[in-house]
Design a protein around this motif. Structure first.
Motif, short mmCIF file in Angstrom:
data_model
loop_
_atom_site.label_atom_id
_atom_site.label_comp_id
_atom_site.label_asym_id
_atom_site.label_seq_id
_atom_site.Cartn_x
_atom_site.Cartn_y
_atom_site.Cartn_z
N PRO A 242 0.84 -1.20 0.00
CA PRO A 242 0.00 0.00 0.00
C PRO A 242 0.87 1.25 0.00
O PRO A 242 2.05 1.20 0.36
N SER A 243 0.28 2.35 -0.42
CA SER A 243 1.05 3.59 -0.37
C SER A 243 1.38 3.87 1.09
O SER A 243 0.65 3.50 2.00
N GLY A 244 2.50 4.47 1.29
CA GLY A 244 2.95 4.75 2.65
C GLY A 244 4.36 5.27 2.64
O GLY A 244 4.88 5.67 1.59
N GLU A 245 4.93 5.25 3.76
CA GLU A 245 6.27 5.80 3.95
C GLU A 245 7.33 4.70 3.98
O GLU A 245 8.20 4.68 4.86
N TRP A 246 7.28 3.77 3.04
CA TRP A 246 8.19 2.62 3.05
C TRP A 246 9.64 3.06 2.86
O TRP A 246 10.55 2.49 3.48
N GLU A 247 9.88 4.06 2.02
CA GLU A 247 11.26 4.54 1.83
C GLU A 247 11.81 5.10 3.13
O GLU A 247 12.93 4.78 3.52
N ASP A 248 11.01 5.93 3.81
CA ASP A 248 11.45 6.50 5.07
C ASP A 248 11.69 5.41 6.11
O ASP A 248 12.67 5.46 6.87
N LEU A 249 10.80 4.43 6.16
CA LEU A 249 10.96 3.32 7.10
C LEU A 249 12.27 2.58 6.84
O LEU A 249 13.02 2.29 7.78
N ALA A 250 12.55 2.28 5.58
CA ALA A 250 13.77 1.55 5.23
C ALA A 250 15.02 2.37 5.59
O ALA A 250 15.99 1.82 6.15
N GLU A 251 15.01 3.66 5.29
CA GLU A 251 16.15 4.52 5.62
C GLU A 251 16.35 4.59 7.14
O GLU A 251 17.48 4.53 7.62
N THR A 252 15.27 4.73 7.88
CA THR A 252 15.35 4.78 9.34
C THR A 252 15.90 3.47 9.89
O THR A 252 16.75 3.47 10.80
#
Length: 162
Positions: free
Chosen positions: A12-22
């Protein structure tokens, strides 16, 4: 460490990039060998169908799984990698949406927390950690995962640890 991230359906759309970077930044605090600016990791958020194909082709396991890691550097080479120089591909990680979502629901945790755990787990595999070698190796890998997730405010996925 630099992440190249691709997000496919059915995530789903979301903050997956930010989650992975964090997750990568948190892990680099507890596994300093991953805090190297030359390292590159390819991370794909994909479907069970794609993971099933990869698992069958590369691991001879004819089923989907939650995460797959494909290391490109030996641990010794990683540990000797100087911070200056051209980019080095540490490896590839793939996460399967349906399996991750099912496991998160079974554990009663948010999908983002479970995905963060699997990203950390996959990155540790790329760094040469392996929980299947011995119970001591499994404990060491789980401890690193737990410490990195705690830095993100995510509870220990293996149960209570002191």
């Amino acid at each position: 460490m630099n992440l190249e991230i691709d997000i496919e359906d059915p995530w789903p759309s979301g903050e997956w990039e930010d989650l992975a970077e964090t997750a990568a930044r948190a892990l680099a605090q507890v596994a300093p060998e991953l805090n190297n600016p030359r390292l590159c990791v390819s991370l794909i958020f994909t479907s069970d169908e794609e993971i099933h194909t990869l698992n069958r082709e590369w691991r001879q396991r004819d089923k989907p799984t939650n995460v797959l890691s494909f290391p490109m550097l030996d641990r010794e080479d990683l540990l000797e990698l100087a911070p200056e120089g051209p980019p080095e591909l540490l490896g590839d990680i793939a996460l399967a949406h349906e399996t991750c979502a099912r496991e998160a629901a079974e554990k009663g945790v948010p999908l983002g927390h479970h995905a963060a755990h699997l990203i950390v787990h996959g990155l540790l595999h790329l760094a040469g950690h392996d929980h299947e070698i011995s119970p001591a190796d499994a404990d060491a890998m789980e401890a690193l995962e737990t410490k990195a997730l705690a830095l993100m405010g995510i509870a220990d996925p293996y149960g209570d640890r002191e």
